[in-house]
Scaffold this motif. Structure first.
Motif, mmCIF file in Angstrom:
data_model
loop_
_atom_site.group_PDB
_atom_site.id
_atom_site.type_symbol
_atom_site.label_atom_id
_atom_site.label_comp_id
_atom_site.label_asym_id
_atom_site.label_seq_id
_atom_site.Cartn_x
_atom_site.Cartn_y
_atom_site.Cartn_z
ATOM 1 N N GLY A 240 0.809 -1.210 0.000
ATOM 2 C CA GLY A 240 0.000 0.000 0.000
ATOM 3 C C GLY A 240 0.841 1.257 0.000
ATOM 4 N N GLY A 241 1.907 1.283 0.825
ATOM 5 C CA GLY A 241 2.788 2.447 0.861
ATOM 6 C C GLY A 241 3.482 2.673 -0.472
ATOM 7 N N TYR A 242 3.872 1.575 -1.128
ATOM 8 C CA TYR A 242 4.544 1.694 -2.428
ATOM 9 C C TYR A 242 3.614 2.300 -3.471
ATOM 10 N N PHE A 243 2.408 1.774 -3.583
ATOM 11 C CA PHE A 243 1.485 2.299 -4.594
ATOM 12 C C PHE A 243 1.028 3.714 -4.263
ATOM 13 N N TYR A 244 0.945 4.035 -2.973
ATOM 14 C CA TYR A 244 0.580 5.413 -2.613
ATOM 15 C C TYR A 244 1.643 6.390 -3.118
ATOM 16 N N ARG A 245 2.888 5.997 -3.000
ATOM 17 C CA ARG A 245 3.977 6.872 -3.436
ATOM 18 C C ARG A 245 4.063 6.956 -4.954
ATOM 19 N N LYS A 246 3.769 5.845 -5.650
ATOM 20 C CA LYS A 246 4.001 5.786 -7.080
ATOM 21 C C LYS A 246 2.781 6.143 -7.919
ATOM 22 N N SER A 247 1.570 5.986 -7.356
ATOM 23 C CA SER A 247 0.374 6.110 -8.186
ATOM 24 C C SER A 247 -0.536 7.224 -7.689
ATOM 25 N N SER A 248 -0.754 8.241 -8.496
ATOM 26 C CA SER A 248 -1.669 9.329 -8.130
ATOM 27 C C SER A 248 -3.109 8.826 -8.090
ATOM 28 N N GLU A 249 -3.457 7.854 -8.976
ATOM 29 C CA GLU A 249 -4.811 7.293 -8.953
ATOM 30 C C GLU A 249 -5.078 6.574 -7.625
ATOM 31 N N PHE A 250 -4.063 5.865 -7.142
ATOM 32 C CA PHE A 250 -4.221 5.167 -5.855
ATOM 33 C C PHE A 250 -4.371 6.173 -4.727
ATOM 34 N N ARG A 251 -3.607 7.281 -4.784
ATOM 35 C CA ARG A 251 -3.739 8.309 -3.755
ATOM 36 C C ARG A 251 -5.121 8.933 -3.780
ATOM 37 N N GLY A 252 -5.692 9.055 -4.957
ATOM 38 C CA GLY A 252 -7.027 9.640 -5.044
ATOM 39 C C GLY A 252 -8.083 8.829 -4.307
ATOM 40 N N PHE A 253 -7.880 7.522 -4.223
ATOM 41 C CA PHE A 253 -8.830 6.667 -3.501
ATOM 42 C C PHE A 253 -8.958 7.080 -2.040
ATOM 43 N N PHE A 254 -7.844 7.500 -1.433
ATOM 44 C CA PHE A 254 -7.870 7.876 -0.022
ATOM 45 C C PHE A 254 -8.611 9.195 0.185
ATOM 46 N N GLY A 255 -8.592 10.045 -0.826
ATOM 47 C CA GLY A 255 -9.371 11.274 -0.723
ATOM 48 C C GLY A 255 -10.864 10.995 -0.688
ATOM 49 N N VAL A 256 -11.304 9.958 -1.417
ATOM 50 C CA VAL A 256 -12.720 9.575 -1.427
ATOM 51 C C VAL A 256 -13.155 9.065 -0.046
ATOM 52 N N LEU A 257 -12.217 8.451 0.690
ATOM 53 C CA LEU A 257 -12.551 7.886 1.997
ATOM 54 C C LEU A 257 -12.861 8.946 3.040
ATOM 55 N N ALA A 258 -12.301 10.164 2.878
ATOM 56 C CA ALA A 258 -12.424 11.177 3.922
ATOM 57 C C ALA A 258 -13.871 11.486 4.287
ATOM 58 N N PRO A 259 -14.775 11.763 3.327
ATOM 59 C CA PRO A 259 -16.166 12.037 3.725
ATOM 60 C C PRO A 259 -16.826 10.841 4.406
ATOM 61 N N VAL A 260 -16.440 9.615 3.977
ATOM 62 C CA VAL A 260 -17.023 8.410 4.586
ATOM 63 C C VAL A 260 -16.637 8.303 6.051
ATOM 64 N N ALA A 261 -15.410 8.738 6.383
ATOM 65 C CA ALA A 261 -14.928 8.621 7.761
ATOM 66 C C ALA A 261 -15.814 9.383 8.731
ATOM 67 N N PHE A 262 -16.423 10.478 8.282
ATOM 68 C CA PHE A 262 -17.257 11.276 9.183
ATOM 69 C C PHE A 262 -18.616 10.621 9.431
ATOM 70 N N LEU A 263 -18.940 9.596 8.672
ATOM 71 C CA LEU A 263 -20.195 8.878 8.929
ATOM 72 C C LEU A 263 -20.084 7.962 10.138
ATOM 73 N N PHE A 264 -18.854 7.522 10.433
ATOM 74 C CA PHE A 264 -18.678 6.566 11.533
ATOM 75 C C PHE A 264 -19.081 7.154 12.884
ATOM 76 N N PRO A 265 -18.618 8.355 13.260
ATOM 77 C CA PRO A 265 -19.060 8.886 14.563
ATOM 78 C C PRO A 265 -20.542 9.215 14.584
ATOM 79 N N ILE A 266 -21.100 9.570 13.435
ATOM 80 C CA ILE A 266 -22.537 9.859 13.395
ATOM 81 C C ILE A 266 -23.330 8.601 13.713
ATOM 82 N N TYR A 267 -22.935 7.496 13.086
ATOM 83 C CA TYR A 267 -23.626 6.230 13.389
ATOM 84 C C TYR A 267 -23.396 5.845 14.843
ATOM 85 N N PHE A 268 -22.171 5.983 15.306
ATOM 86 C CA PHE A 268 -21.822 5.609 16.682
ATOM 87 C C PHE A 268 -22.655 6.394 17.700
#
Length: 837
Positions: free
Chosen positions: A123-151
């Motif tokens: 994962g660390g290797y592809f994060y460093r080498k691939s901008s498309e792979f890094r973009g996936f983590f940006g998509v996760l950010a809004p999802v992360a805020f759903l966890f405390p709301i559900y909790f």
């Protein structure tokens, strides 16, 4: 400005990536675990605001701190930005993979650790080498805020947060002046109290038996639930627990309860160490001020998260989560991560809290005194008038089950019975206080328990199955009516769910909500047949009639460890005929075997007034040949055989473990003489082999000064000084404070010592205060730091950690440590660390 904007954009993108991954792999699993345990927040006195703040901190605070650290370094060294960011992502992927493999699959370390490392590296290797792979983590950010709301709003925790959505019941004034005293004990099976005639064993438990002489005793009472966070609310509400529904044990989870009903008419003294059912308007000035210990919360979260991350078998060494609702770790475990200066506080709150509750009982009628005492619940560390070093059950359980060994099951049950003797003493103090304030005779006094516990070898301790129904569900119930003078034995099955309805009946009132309990004094009383209990993992249920039948069927075989004349002091074995025999009558032969035990030194420095009694001896037999036949070992205490234990193989065949419980009445002040004998059985009878116990026999040590030089001698032996051979130091000296009732303060001293000449651990460590010997013992603790520093694995077991009871803390500066080698040389231990741990 362009540089600033670029760096700012990189920084914000990095924050989003860390937020997204942190939320997915750390926050969500933690929320998932805690959502099923609202009692964790209740026990820590966390209200709606604090719970909400906790959720926000987990999702935002920690990853923001991590991102700021990465961003700050990247501002100074811009070329390292992507390397640092990919490194942080790799660490989170490693932890997340471990959590997933541990919680979802239960993989052992041999498989989970390499798998998690592979995920992190890839994962660390592809994060460093691939901008498309890094973009996936940006998509996760809004999802992360759903966890405390559900909790916070959709999990069982929501009943702690959405406090305004639940209303208190409407109650009317009660016209009664009868004092009500309700005590709920924790993890107490009725069979532990009973003798064969179904009465309370008056020899073991004189205070409870004395109450029974003026009360109704229900030996066949049945619990409404095998878990405290359901059973205690059931007792206080008279409502059957909803199986499968998780409600927090608070007023907002159970607004219709005894406190909200009597609160407007009665003065209340409430002690709830786990639950919080008392309404705030009635209990804001209760004798326990519910404050938040932020450090304890962090400590417990650390232990919980460690269980999520650490795979088996390494997680076996972690503090257990099923012995308490907070304060999971032992003090010495936590001090490695959260060090404190000065005085440490031992786990004595259970007794101290109940003592405070009793002290706050005041004179008057129309009063409610309620106390829930977390005893005789594990850990088992108390006896009548003393504490011991029993501790937790981590070595004697296998998941939710007790270890499948009859001796060890009896061993832990005996410690439980010792602790139950301490509970009986607390009941005596309660009755004495009620008599002092003048309301014992007039009071409605109820002594109950939330649920029981099972000690069947290999069986579930607390989870309900058909086999342990009599142990888990049969709980004691004593009800003393106002001005009652004579005892009543009522063997009819009743429910602890009936307590609220019974209180209403005695007060001449009515429970102001739909109640599933019934007054046990009602004419033609029958328990509510609609109450059912669910068996573990089957979905099937037991009703009251079938539970009652099970109790009656199992009754004759449930007293092996409960009556006064049986096993009053030690565990029963097939060698009970040896107990009480003088050691000189054994006709033993000598051997070269040796004993290793951290408990032996305590028996050479017994202070009967300290509140601490070393009734446990646990250790191992060293240098055992593979073909050795003896399977049992006997211990002589002050000239007589007082206990026998089987020997247990360790992973290393050269060591065999043992465990003894010594009879408290046979331990004397000062030095106690110990003898160990192996028992070899054959058709010709028993053969007794005396064990070389030089650690035990070494006594009378003196530190004298001769012509300005320290000299250590013991009886007729004088040891030769050789500082070049002895290396080591005292790295920690601290005091630990015990409970007011059970244990005096003691000093904890730890360090290491090694014999460089023989490339081995030393034979003994001696501790002096001035010229007075205060303690001695052997080095048995693992010190990998010493092994690394000295470059030899022979020094792995060179550590020690001694607890010295009854020592004056102000004299700590006079403590000196010495080590004696196996061939009779000695040297002093430094108090200046030679390298850091």
């Amino acid at each position: 400005m362009k540089f600033f904007n670029t760096q700012t954009r990189y920084f914000m993108v990095g924050i989003l990536h860390l937020f997204g991954l942190w939320g997915l792999v750390i926050a969500q699993p933690l929320f998932s675990v805690l959502a099923q345990s609202p009692e964790f927040f209740v026990a820590h006195n966390l209200g709606p605001f604090q719970v909400s703040l906790f959720a926000v901190f987990v999702v935002i605070g920690v990853p923001l701190f991590l991102a700021c650290g990465v961003g700050l370094i990247a501002t100074v060294f811009p070329k390292l930005r992507l390397t640092l960011q990919s490194g942080a992502i790799s660490v989170l992927l490693l932890v997340g993979a471990l959590v997933f493999l541990n919680l979802a699959t239960g993989f052992k370390a041999l498989l989970s650790i390499p798998s998690a490392m592979s995920v992190a590296l890839v994962g660390g290797y592809f994060y460093r080498k691939s901008s498309e792979f890094r973009g996936f983590f940006g998509v996760l950010a809004p999802v992360a805020f759903l966890f405390p709301i559900y909790f916070l709003f959709f999990s069982p925790i929501s009943t702690l947060v959405l406090v305004k959505l639940r209303a208190a019941p409407t109650v009317s004034q009660i016209d009664s002046n009868i004092p009500v005293v309700l005590v709920v004990l924790d993890e107490l099976s009725a069979s532990s109290l009973k003798s064969r005639d179904n009465r309370i064993d008056a020899t073991r438990y004189p205070n409870l038996a004395a109450v029974a002489e003026q009360a109704h005793w229900f030996p066949n009472a049945i619990s409404a639930h095998p878990s405290t966070t359901w059973a205690v609310p059931a007792i206080l509400t008279g409502l059957e627990p909803s199986w499968g529904e998780v409600l927090p044990p608070t007023f907002f989870g159970h607004p219709e309860n005894l406190f909200s009903w009597l609160g407007s008419s009665y003065q209340m003294n409430i002690f709830e160490p786990v639950t919080s059912l008392c309404p705030p308007e009635f209990c804001e000035n209760a004798q326990i001020q519910k404050t938040v210990d932020a450090q304890l919360v962090l400590q417990d979260l650390y232990v919980i998260f460690a269980h999520m991350v650490v795979p088996p078998p390494y997680n076996n060494s972690l503090a257990r989560l099923d012995q308490n609702w907070k304060g999971f770790a032992e003090p010495e475990d936590i001090n490695r991560v959260f060090p404190k200066q000065g005085v440490e506080h031992q786990e004595s709150g259970r007794i101290k809290g109940f003592e405070n509750f009793v002290a706050n009982i005041e004179p008057g009628s129309s009063t409610l005194d309620f106390g829930h005492v977390l005893l005789p619940h594990a850990p088992y560390e108390f006896g009548r008038g003393f504490s011991h070093q029993g501790g937790r059950l981590s070595e004697l359980v296998d998941g939710p089950s007790l270890i499948d060994d009859e001796y060890l099951a009896d061993y832990i049950q005996l410690l439980y019975l010792h602790q139950l003797g301490s509970v009986d003493a607390l009941i005596g103090a309660l009755v004495a206080r009620l008599k002092t304030v003048g309301k014992y005779e007039d009071a409605l006094l109820i002594i109950a328990a939330d649920h029981g516990v099972s000690f069947a070898p290999g069986g579930f301790r607390r989870e309900l199955v058909v086999e342990n129904v009599p142990d888990i569900l049969n709980v004691p119930l004593l009800v003393k009516l106002p001005n009652q003078r004579s005892p009543v034995l009522n063997e009819q099955p009743v429910l602890n769910l009936d307590i609220v309805a019974t209180i209403a009946d005695v007060l001449g009132s009515k429970v102001p909500w739909r109640n599933e309990g019934r007054s046990i004094f009602a004419e033609n009383y029958m328990p509510n047949e609609n109450v059912v209990l669910e068996l573990r993992g089957t979905g099937s249920h037991l009703d009251v009639a079938s539970i009652s039948q099970k109790l009656n069927a199992e009754q004759p075989k449930r007293y092996s460890l409960t009556e006064s004349e049986l096993n009053a002091s030690t565990v029963s074995t097939k060698y009970d005929k040896l107990l009480g025999m003088p050691v000189e009558d054994l006709n033993s032969v000598s051997s070269d075997f040796e004993i290793k035990s951290e408990d032996l030194a305590d028996l050479n420095f017994v202070n009967l007034n300290s509140g601490f009694l070393p009734i446990l001896v646990r250790g191992a037999l060293l240098r055992v040949p593979r073909n050795f036949g003896a399977q049992w070992i006997a211990i002589g205490l002050n000239g007589k055989i007082e206990a026998v234990s089987p020997l247990y193989d360790k992973s290393d065949d050269s060591e065999k473990k043992f465990r003894f419980v010594l009879p408290p009445k046979q331990i004397k002040e000062g030095r106690n003489a110990l003898d160990f004998f192996l028992i070899e059985s054959s058709s010709a009878g028993e053969k007794f082999i005396r064990i070389n116990s030089n650690v035990i026999d070494g006594h009378g040590f003196e530190l004298v000064t001769r012509m300005g030089t320290d000299v250590i001698r013991s009886d007729e032996t004088e040891f030769e000084y050789d500082q070049a051979r002895v290396q080591g130091y005292l790295d920690n000296i601290k005091t630990v404070r015990g409970s007011a009732m059970q244990r005096s303060d003691f000093v904890q001293i730890s360090g290491w010592a090694a014999d460089l000449g023989a490339t081995d651990a030393v034979d003994l460590v001696l501790l002096f205060s001035g010229d007075k010997l205060i303690y001695y013992g052997s080095t048995t603790g693992k010190r990998p730091d010493v092994t690394q520093a000295l470059g030899n694995t022979a020094f792995e077991n060179s550590g020690f950690n001694f607890s010295v009871p009854g020592f004056d803390w102000e004299s700590r500066s006079s403590i000196r440590g010495f080590a004696i080698t196996r061939d009779g040389y000695f040297g002093e231990l430094s108090q200046t660390p030679q390298f850091s741990r």
